[in-house]
Design a protein around this motif. Structure first.
Motif, PDB file in Angstrom:
ATOM      1  N   GLY A 126      -2.799  -0.010 -20.011  1.00  0.00           N
ATOM      2  CA  GLY A 126      -1.888   0.510 -21.035  1.00  0.00           C
ATOM      3  C   GLY A 126      -1.929   2.018 -21.123  1.00  0.00           C
ATOM      4  N   GLU A 127      -3.126   2.596 -21.005  1.00  0.00           N
ATOM      5  CA  GLU A 127      -3.239   4.062 -21.044  1.00  0.00           C
ATOM      6  C   GLU A 127      -2.528   4.696 -19.846  1.00  0.00           C
ATOM      7  OE1 GLU A 127      -7.191   5.512 -21.572  1.00  0.00           O
ATOM      8  OE2 GLU A 127      -7.218   4.979 -23.706  1.00  0.00           O
ATOM      9  N   ALA A 128      -2.638   4.054 -18.688  1.00  0.00           N
ATOM     10  CA  ALA A 128      -1.956   4.571 -17.493  1.00  0.00           C
ATOM     11  C   ALA A 128      -0.441   4.495 -17.663  1.00  0.00           C
ATOM     12  CB  ALA A 128      -2.392   3.779 -16.261  1.00  0.00           C
ATOM     13  N   VAL A 129       0.037   3.396 -18.241  1.00  0.00           N
ATOM     14  CA  VAL A 129       1.482   3.243 -18.490  1.00  0.00           C
ATOM     15  C   VAL A 129       1.963   4.289 -19.491  1.00  0.00           C
ATOM     16  CG1 VAL A 129       3.264   1.735 -19.458  1.00  0.00           C
ATOM     17  CG2 VAL A 129       1.510   0.769 -17.951  1.00  0.00           C
ATOM     18  N   ALA A 130       1.218   4.458 -20.599  1.00  0.00           N
ATOM     19  CA  ALA A 130       1.612   5.415 -21.643  1.00  0.00           C
ATOM     20  C   ALA A 130       1.598   6.844 -21.127  1.00  0.00           C
ATOM     21  CB  ALA A 130       0.670   5.283 -22.836  1.00  0.00           C
ATOM     22  N   SER A 131       0.640   7.158 -20.244  1.00  0.00           N
ATOM     23  CA  SER A 131       0.550   8.507 -19.679  1.00  0.00           C
ATOM     24  C   SER A 131       1.766   8.825 -18.816  1.00  0.00           C
ATOM     25  CB  SER A 131      -0.730   8.629 -18.843  1.00  0.00           C
ATOM     26  OG  SER A 131      -0.782   9.871 -18.185  1.00  0.00           O
ATOM     27  N   ALA A 132       2.243   7.824 -18.074  1.00  0.00           N
ATOM     28  CA  ALA A 132       3.382   8.044 -17.175  1.00  0.00           C
ATOM     29  C   ALA A 132       4.724   7.887 -17.875  1.00  0.00           C
ATOM     30  CB  ALA A 132       3.302   7.067 -16.005  1.00  0.00           C
ATOM     31  N   HIS A 133       4.750   7.074 -18.950  1.00  0.00           N
ATOM     32  CA  HIS A 133       6.003   6.793 -19.665  1.00  0.00           C
ATOM     33  C   HIS A 133       5.776   7.056 -21.157  1.00  0.00           C
ATOM     34  CE1 HIS A 133       7.444   4.861 -15.957  1.00  0.00           C
ATOM     35  NE2 HIS A 133       6.298   4.213 -15.927  1.00  0.00           N
ATOM     36  N   SER A 134       5.759   8.311 -21.530  1.00  0.00           N
ATOM     37  CA  SER A 134       5.357   8.716 -22.885  1.00  0.00           C
ATOM     38  C   SER A 134       6.295   8.235 -23.991  1.00  0.00           C
ATOM     39  CB  SER A 134       5.242  10.242 -22.952  1.00  0.00           C
ATOM     40  OG  SER A 134       6.459  10.852 -22.562  1.00  0.00           O
ATOM     41  N   LYS A 135       7.528   7.867 -23.665  1.00  0.00           N
ATOM     42  CA  LYS A 135       8.502   7.486 -24.701  1.00  0.00           C
ATOM     43  C   LYS A 135       8.547   5.980 -24.968  1.00  0.00           C
ATOM     44  CE  LYS A 135      11.451  11.502 -23.844  1.00  0.00           C
ATOM     45  NZ  LYS A 135      12.794  11.983 -23.451  1.00  0.00           N
ATOM     46  N   LEU A 136       7.724   5.219 -24.279  1.00  0.00           N
ATOM     47  CA  LEU A 136       7.740   3.773 -24.459  1.00  0.00           C
ATOM     48  C   LEU A 136       7.081   3.366 -25.776  1.00  0.00           C
ATOM     49  CD1 LEU A 136       6.855   2.275 -20.938  1.00  0.00           C
ATOM     50  CD2 LEU A 136       9.097   2.382 -22.024  1.00  0.00           C
ATOM     51  N   SER A 137       7.616   2.330 -26.402  1.00  0.00           N
ATOM     52  CA  SER A 137       7.012   1.793 -27.623  1.00  0.00           C
ATOM     53  C   SER A 137       5.775   0.979 -27.267  1.00  0.00           C
ATOM     54  CB  SER A 137       8.020   0.896 -28.344  1.00  0.00           C
ATOM     55  OG  SER A 137       8.297  -0.255 -27.550  1.00  0.00           O
ATOM     56  N   ILE A 178      -5.167  -1.511  -8.375  1.00  0.00           N
ATOM     57  CA  ILE A 178      -3.815  -1.427  -7.801  1.00  0.00           C
ATOM     58  C   ILE A 178      -2.777  -1.450  -8.922  1.00  0.00           C
ATOM     59  CG2 ILE A 178      -2.116  -2.601  -6.343  1.00  0.00           C
ATOM     60  CD1 ILE A 178      -4.519  -3.607  -4.641  1.00  0.00           C
ATOM     61  N   ALA A 179      -2.988  -2.303  -9.932  1.00  0.00           N
ATOM     62  CA  ALA A 179      -2.061  -2.372 -11.072  1.00  0.00           C
ATOM     63  C   ALA A 179      -1.980  -1.031 -11.792  1.00  0.00           C
ATOM     64  CB  ALA A 179      -2.514  -3.469 -12.039  1.00  0.00           C
ATOM     65  N   ILE A 180      -3.127  -0.376 -11.985  1.00  0.00           N
ATOM     66  CA  ILE A 180      -3.161   0.935 -12.641  1.00  0.00           C
ATOM     67  C   ILE A 180      -2.418   1.967 -11.782  1.00  0.00           C
ATOM     68  CG2 ILE A 180      -4.688   2.844 -13.315  1.00  0.00           C
ATOM     69  CD1 ILE A 180      -6.719   0.683 -14.196  1.00  0.00           C
ATOM     70  N   ALA A 181      -2.617   1.886 -10.464  1.00  0.00           N
ATOM     71  CA  ALA A 181      -1.936   2.819  -9.555  1.00  0.00           C
ATOM     72  C   ALA A 181      -0.423   2.661  -9.625  1.00  0.00           C
ATOM     73  CB  ALA A 181      -2.426   2.600  -8.120  1.00  0.00           C
ATOM     74  N   LEU A 182       0.046   1.446  -9.908  1.00  0.00           N
ATOM     75  CA  LEU A 182       1.489   1.178  -9.961  1.00  0.00           C
ATOM     76  C   LEU A 182       2.098   1.485 -11.327  1.00  0.00           C
ATOM     77  CD1 LEU A 182       1.555  -2.257  -8.092  1.00  0.00           C
ATOM     78  CD2 LEU A 182       2.212  -0.031  -7.156  1.00  0.00           C
ATOM     79  N   ALA A 183       1.258   1.817 -12.321  1.00  0.00           N
ATOM     80  CA  ALA A 183       1.726   1.988 -13.706  1.00  0.00           C
ATOM     81  C   ALA A 183       2.791   3.059 -13.851  1.00  0.00           C
ATOM     82  CB  ALA A 183       0.546   2.295 -14.625  1.00  0.00           C
ATOM     83  N   GLY A 184       2.724   4.119 -13.034  1.00  0.00           N
ATOM     84  CA  GLY A 184       3.690   5.206 -13.131  1.00  0.00           C
ATOM     85  C   GLY A 184       4.867   5.076 -12.187  1.00  0.00           C
ATOM     86  N   ASP A 185       5.014   3.897 -11.555  1.00  0.00           N
ATOM     87  CA  ASP A 185       6.096   3.657 -10.581  1.00  0.00           C
ATOM     88  C   ASP A 185       6.114   4.703  -9.468  1.00  0.00           C
ATOM     89  OD1 ASP A 185       7.064   1.403 -11.996  1.00  0.00           O
ATOM     90  OD2 ASP A 185       8.141   2.729 -13.368  1.00  0.00           O
TER      91      ASP A 185
END
Length: 359
Positions: A126-137, A178-185
């Motif tokens: 989740g932190e990796a996703v939020a870091s790459a996509h800051s506007k997501l809820s 691998i999932a964390i690496a893919l978090a930022g697309d």
């Protein structure tokens, strides 16, 4: 702006590491290209410069690393335009904000070095996703976390999301990395020996996951390994490295069916052959040279039973075998004597070609 199909171009990269014994010349003028949607494998023994060649791509630099020269050109589409940047000329802050995790991501050999042992798996992704996509809820982030866990082939999504790294097997931990690496697309995924510490069965599953993800996302992949057996299952193109240089490059068919460099012959012979009688595997005699010293001639010459006199005097250029295949060996010079690859290797290649042709 350059070829749109090329996502990465490394030109004459030269990297040293300062040590108490002197400068280690880890990368000595390496050049390679990665096209969109393809897998390039970098192959060679430990210490040949594979990892040192790719870490500058993502700003993974040690305190004693010195980049002596070269360019790393990365290309991506932005608002319908092809953007281009030299990754060696951007600041660490720009690398972190624009490139790392968003455009280029890396998967390392030991997943425990990439995972926080005190944090639950779901929160780390989740932190990796939020870091790459800051506007997501929060809801969207949680949804992406579940999707990423499922993407890497884990069925017990909710259970695994609540677990800590130590509660997972080595193969499961590597899937999470691998999932964390893919978090930022990312567009480019660098895999540095991601299956080395795993048993053969788990290794095959991880390779299948990487291939599946690459196809689904049209990812470009740089895959680093010392194992040519792994390369056969995943790569489109192969660069064989020795002593900080690329000494042979080609398609997977070029390297496996038409290898030209004696070092490549040695690597191929050292791969276990399940279809042949069990015998002791041939080994390449000797060790890689002392990389703190200046290398004269062909770095592989002292270990090369086919070495010519010139190998000890002058470094060979890259000879063109075909439009897709090159090798740096004086044996390809038109003045050189004719030397055949070892008979045992030729027999194996003939059998592989027969199987490849469906015979």
């Amino acid at each position: 702006m350059g070829d749109e199909n090329k996502i990465l171009t490394v030109q004459n990269l030269t990297v040293d590491y300062t040590t108490f014994r002197g400068n280690v010349h880890a990368v000595r003028g390496v050049s390679f290209e990665v096209n969109r949607g393809e897998t390039l494998a970098l192959v060679g023994e430990s210490g040949c410069g594979k990892s040192a060649s790719v870490k500058p791509i993502i700003g993974e630099d040690a305190s004693n690393q010195v980049i002596k020269g070269g360019k790393i050109i990365y290309r991506w589409q932005h608002q319908g335009k092809l953007e281009e940047i030299d990754l060696l000329k951007i600041t660490a802050k720009e690398m972190q904000r624009k490139i790392k995790g968003r455009q280029i991501a890396m998967v390392f050999q030991d997943p425990m070095t990439s995972l926080d042992p005190t944090m639950r798996i779901g929160k780390q992704i989740g932190e990796a996703v939020a870091s790459a996509h800051s506007k997501l809820s929060k809801k969207k982030i949680d949804e992406r976390v579940r999707n990423l866990i499922a993407t890497v082939g884990i069925n017990r999504v909710e259970t695994v999301a609540k677990q800590y790294p130590h509660q997972l097997s080595g193969g499961m931990r590597q899937r999470i990395v691998i999932a964390i690496a893919l978090a930022g697309d990312p567009q480019l995924l660098i895999c540095d020996e991601p299956t080395t510490a795993l048993d053969v069965t788990i290794q095959a599953r991880i390779l299948d996951i990487i291939k599946k993800i690459q196809k689904e996302r049209h990812l470009s992949v740089i895959f680093i390994t010392h194992n040519l057996g792994v390369v056969a299952t995943i790569a489109d193109k192969v660069n064989v490295m020795y002593a900080g240089k690329v000494i042979e490059k080609g398609t997977i068919e070029d390297i496996f069916f038409e290898p030209k460099h004696p070092y490549t012959w040695g690597l191929l012979e050292s791969v276990p052959d399940v279809d042949a009688p069990q015998e002791a595997l041939p080994m390449i005699a000797g060790t890689i040279p002392d990389m703190t010293q200046r290398i004269i001639g062909d770095a592989f010459a002292p270990r090369n039973e086919y070495a010519l006199d010139i190998d000890f005097v002058k470094e060979p250029p890259m000879f063109e075998v075909s439009k897709t295949h090159q090798a740096a060996t004086w044996l390809l010079d038109k003045r050189a004597p004719t030397v055949q690859m070892p008979r045992s290797l030729q027999k194996r290649i003939n059998r592989m070609q027969g199987e490849n042709n469906g015979k």
